[in-house]
Design a protein around this motif. Sequence first.
Motif, PDB file in Angstrom:
ATOM      1  N   TRP A  61       0.832  -1.198   0.000  1.00 50.96           N
ATOM      2  CA  TRP A  61       0.000   0.000   0.000  1.00 50.96           C
ATOM      3  C   TRP A  61       0.869   1.251   0.000  1.00 50.96           C
ATOM      4  CZ3 TRP A  61      -3.392  -1.923   4.623  1.00 50.96           C
ATOM      5  CH2 TRP A  61      -4.227  -2.931   4.170  1.00 50.96           C
ATOM      6  N   LEU A  63       1.509   5.304   0.837  1.00 51.84           N
ATOM      7  CA  LEU A  63       1.208   6.112   2.019  1.00 51.84           C
ATOM      8  C   LEU A  63      -0.207   6.702   1.939  1.00 51.84           C
ATOM      9  CD1 LEU A  63       2.042   7.278   4.712  1.00 51.84           C
ATOM     10  CD2 LEU A  63       3.164   9.151   3.492  1.00 51.84           C
ATOM     11  N   PRO A  64      -0.635   7.241   0.786  1.00 57.00           N
ATOM     12  CA  PRO A  64      -2.012   7.743   0.699  1.00 57.00           C
ATOM     13  C   PRO A  64      -3.063   6.643   0.930  1.00 57.00           C
ATOM     14  CG  PRO A  64      -0.696   8.675  -1.072  1.00 57.00           C
ATOM     15  CD  PRO A  64       0.147   7.616  -0.412  1.00 57.00           C
ATOM     16  N   GLU A  65      -2.818   5.428   0.442  1.00 56.97           N
ATOM     17  CA  GLU A  65      -3.769   4.328   0.658  1.00 56.97           C
ATOM     18  C   GLU A  65      -3.856   3.970   2.139  1.00 56.97           C
ATOM     19  OE1 GLU A  65      -3.670   1.631  -3.360  1.00 56.97           O
ATOM     20  OE2 GLU A  65      -1.871   1.617  -2.097  1.00 56.97           O
ATOM     21  N   ALA A  66      -2.724   3.865   2.800  1.00 58.33           N
ATOM     22  CA  ALA A  66      -2.704   3.533   4.229  1.00 58.33           C
ATOM     23  C   ALA A  66      -3.342   4.647   5.052  1.00 58.33           C
ATOM     24  CB  ALA A  66      -1.273   3.278   4.690  1.00 58.33           C
ATOM     25  N   THR A  67      -3.057   5.894   4.680  1.00 57.58           N
ATOM     26  CA  THR A  67      -3.646   7.035   5.375  1.00 57.58           C
ATOM     27  C   THR A  67      -5.153   7.046   5.203  1.00 57.58           C
ATOM     28  OG1 THR A  67      -1.623   8.304   5.036  1.00 57.58           O
ATOM     29  CG2 THR A  67      -3.610   9.550   5.577  1.00 57.58           C
ATOM     30  N   ASN A  68      -5.619   6.733   3.999  1.00 55.01           N
ATOM     31  CA  ASN A  68      -7.057   6.692   3.739  1.00 55.01           C
ATOM     32  C   ASN A  68      -7.725   5.600   4.571  1.00 55.01           C
ATOM     33  OD1 ASN A  68      -9.442   7.590   2.240  1.00 55.01           O
ATOM     34  ND2 ASN A  68      -9.379   5.512   1.405  1.00 55.01           N
ATOM     35  N   ALA A  70      -6.777   4.483   7.501  1.00 51.77           N
ATOM     36  CA  ALA A  70      -6.844   4.994   8.879  1.00 51.77           C
ATOM     37  C   ALA A  70      -7.961   6.016   9.021  1.00 51.77           C
ATOM     38  CB  ALA A  70      -5.507   5.605   9.277  1.00 51.77           C
ATOM     39  N   ARG A  71      -8.106   6.878   8.027  1.00 57.65           N
ATOM     40  CA  ARG A  71      -9.168   7.885   8.035  1.00 57.65           C
ATOM     41  C   ARG A  71     -10.544   7.233   8.005  1.00 57.65           C
ATOM     42  NH1 ARG A  71      -7.915  10.303   3.606  1.00 57.65           N
ATOM     43  NH2 ARG A  71      -6.360  11.643   4.545  1.00 57.65           N
ATOM     44  N   SER A  74     -11.311   5.618  11.387  1.00 56.46           N
ATOM     45  CA  SER A  74     -11.647   6.657  12.363  1.00 56.46           C
ATOM     46  C   SER A  74     -13.063   7.169  12.150  1.00 56.46           C
ATOM     47  CB  SER A  74     -10.664   7.823  12.269  1.00 56.46           C
ATOM     48  OG  SER A  74      -9.373   7.393  12.588  1.00 56.46           O
TER      49      SER A  74
END
Length: 108
Positions: A61, A63-68, A70-71, A74
């Motif tokens: 994945w 970084l944008p995919e992993a961040t998404n 997590a978002r 949340s």
Amino acid sequence: PGSTKPQHILTLARKLLQIEHVNVLRCFQVAECSDNLYFLYEYIVCRTLASAVYDGVSATWSLPEATNLARECSAAIVSGAGAAGLNHLDLSLDHVLLPMEPGRVGTR
């Protein structure tokens, strides 16, 4: 922590039925039979985040995919369960479901 009296459990089950969030598995019905409760959830073809980590899929994945991801998790906790007055007290990688169908997250 908290009460586990039958009435309290039924109150929590009713709150669960109220959750309507794109990133929360939908509970359609709670049935009571004798001393048991049965929950009817929607079905999606998925895997857990734990299995994706174990199998090495998560390593691919961006970084944008992993961040998404997590978002989205949340948002499910705060806007989904939290809005219904519930707290997820046992969040783990096994409780995060990843749809196997491309583009499935957030498209319900």
